[in-house]
Write a protein that holds these residues in place. Structure first.
Motif, PDB file in Angstrom:
ATOM      1  N   PHE A 180      -2.179  12.350  -3.939  1.00 10.86           N
ATOM      2  CA  PHE A 180      -1.086  11.734  -3.198  1.00 10.86           C
ATOM      3  C   PHE A 180       0.126  12.651  -3.148  1.00 10.86           C
ATOM      4  CE2 PHE A 180      -3.555   8.505  -5.486  1.00 10.86           C
ATOM      5  CZ  PHE A 180      -4.098   7.815  -4.410  1.00 10.86           C
ATOM      6  N   SER A 186       8.279   9.187  -4.593  1.00 12.40           N
ATOM      7  CA  SER A 186       7.783   9.997  -3.481  1.00 12.40           C
ATOM      8  C   SER A 186       8.765   9.868  -2.324  1.00 12.40           C
ATOM      9  CB  SER A 186       6.390   9.515  -3.047  1.00 12.40           C
ATOM     10  OG  SER A 186       6.476   8.182  -2.606  1.00 12.40           O
ATOM     11  N   HIS A 205       7.967   8.666   0.678  1.00  7.67           N
ATOM     12  CA  HIS A 205       7.681   7.429   1.408  1.00  7.67           C
ATOM     13  C   HIS A 205       6.884   6.454   0.551  1.00  7.67           C
ATOM     14  CE1 HIS A 205       9.166   9.459   4.962  1.00  7.67           C
ATOM     15  NE2 HIS A 205       8.382  10.483   4.655  1.00  7.67           N
ATOM     16  N   ARG A 206       6.951   5.172   0.904  1.00  8.54           N
ATOM     17  CA  ARG A 206       6.387   4.139   0.037  1.00  8.54           C
ATOM     18  C   ARG A 206       4.873   4.204  -0.125  1.00  8.54           C
ATOM     19  NH1 ARG A 206       6.968   1.972   4.927  1.00  8.54           N
ATOM     20  NH2 ARG A 206       5.433   0.507   5.756  1.00  8.54           N
ATOM     21  N   GLY A 207       4.152   4.626   0.916  1.00  7.87           N
ATOM     22  CA  GLY A 207       2.686   4.611   0.856  1.00  7.87           C
ATOM     23  C   GLY A 207       2.145   5.389  -0.331  1.00  7.87           C
ATOM     24  N   ASP A 208       2.596   6.617  -0.477  1.00 10.47           N
ATOM     25  CA  ASP A 208       2.114   7.449  -1.581  1.00 10.47           C
ATOM     26  C   ASP A 208       2.582   6.907  -2.930  1.00 10.47           C
ATOM     27  OD1 ASP A 208       0.575   9.741  -0.455  1.00 10.47           O
ATOM     28  OD2 ASP A 208       2.400   9.938   0.749  1.00 10.47           O
ATOM     29  N   PHE A 255       3.204   3.686  -3.743  1.00 11.20           N
ATOM     30  CA  PHE A 255       2.379   2.512  -4.070  1.00 11.20           C
ATOM     31  C   PHE A 255       0.967   2.940  -4.494  1.00 11.20           C
ATOM     32  CE2 PHE A 255       4.981  -0.534  -1.294  1.00 11.20           C
ATOM     33  CZ  PHE A 255       5.366  -1.336  -2.359  1.00 11.20           C
ATOM     34  N   ASP A 256       0.352   3.796  -3.680  1.00 15.76           N
ATOM     35  CA  ASP A 256      -1.037   4.184  -3.946  1.00 15.76           C
ATOM     36  C   ASP A 256      -1.168   4.921  -5.277  1.00 15.76           C
ATOM     37  OD1 ASP A 256      -1.756   3.035  -1.587  1.00 15.76           O
ATOM     38  OD2 ASP A 256      -2.037   4.905  -0.479  1.00 15.76           O
TER      39      ASP A 256
END
Lengths: 89, 162
Positions: free
Chosen positions: B78, B105, B107-110, B112-113
């Motif tokens: 990530f 990070s 952005h939120r996607g990375d 959260f993942d």
């Protein structure tokens, strides 16, 4: 060949042993011992070893602090650990 | 990349950890945080007695190494800027904090993942064991198949699918 064997958590209690030094008699200098060989040797001690480390039991292992499978090679001076599946978090 | 890994008896201060993780880094647009706490009700097969204490044992030497490997793997998979993993050991009580995983990070996607990935792998790869004490005595907590399944979800799919 000498290795240190560590037992953790429920396994330590069931076996009544936290760590020991083990001498592996290798049949031949060209043969590499595996984690499975160490397990087999320990099972030969009889109960509770044969049951707690038995085929049907969920036993995990590490060599020198890295998770390892039964076919992983064991070398002189290694630290081997046996423990139940982990339950942290 | 910022990495903070700690295995400790003491409780952790989430606000202080967030400040340390963020480091006033203006590239950071997202911080995802997971906090695990001690439940009062155990759901073991042998009845549901209230947990009085929960003792966390670990394998000194391997624990830190295993956590560092998990964080390094997350950083490969990530696009993250840093991570903090703190796991407590010793005797804990219901409501106590056990574990903190925080990821920063852009952005939120990375974020959260990676946070979920680290937690799922910690559950199956980091050498910690829980022992619960209830009114009926002490027992080791069994590993859950659902934890293995959660970690397995992150395995990359085989080429060609199937």
């Amino acid at each position: 060949m000498n290795v240190k064997v560590v037992y953790l958590a429920r396994l330590r209690e069931a076996l009544g042993c936290s760590e020991e030094m083990l001498t592996l008699a290798s049949a031949s200098v060209t043969t590499t011992a595996t984690l499975g060989d160490v397990l087999a040797m320990l099972r030969e001690r009889g109960e509770p070893w044969s049951y707690e480390l038995g085929e049907g039991r969920a036993v995990r292992a590490a060599i020198n602090h890295d998770m390892a499978d039964a076919d992983a090679a064991v070398r002189d001076g290694d630290e081997i650990a046996f423990f139940p599946p982990v339950t942290g978090g | 990349m910022f990495k903070r890994i700690s295995v400790q008896h003491d409780d952790f201060d989430v606000a202080a950890e967030m400040a340390m993780l963020r480091e006033r880094d203006p590239r950071v647009g997202a911080v995802a945080v997971f906090i695990g706490t001690v439940r009062e009700m155990n759901d073991a097969a042998n009845g549901s007695a209230s947990v009085q204490t929960m003792t966390l044992e670990h394998y000194p030497g391997m624990t830190e190494k295993a956590l560092a490997k998990i964080v390094a793997e997350a950083a490969q998979r990530f696009d993250i800027l840093g991570a903090t993993v703190i796991h407590r050991i010793g005797e804990l009580k219901p409501l106590d904090q056990i574990v903190l995983v925080a990821v920063k990070s852009a952005h939120r996607g990375d974020a959260f993942d990676a946070c979920r990935f680290i937690m799922d792998y910690l559950k199956t790869q980091a050498p910690f064991w829980k022992k619960e004490t209830t009114s009926q005595g002490a027992h080791w907590v069994d590993a859950r198949e659902s934890d293995d399944e959660a970690a397995a979800r992150w395995q990359r799919p085989c080429a060609g699918g199937g």
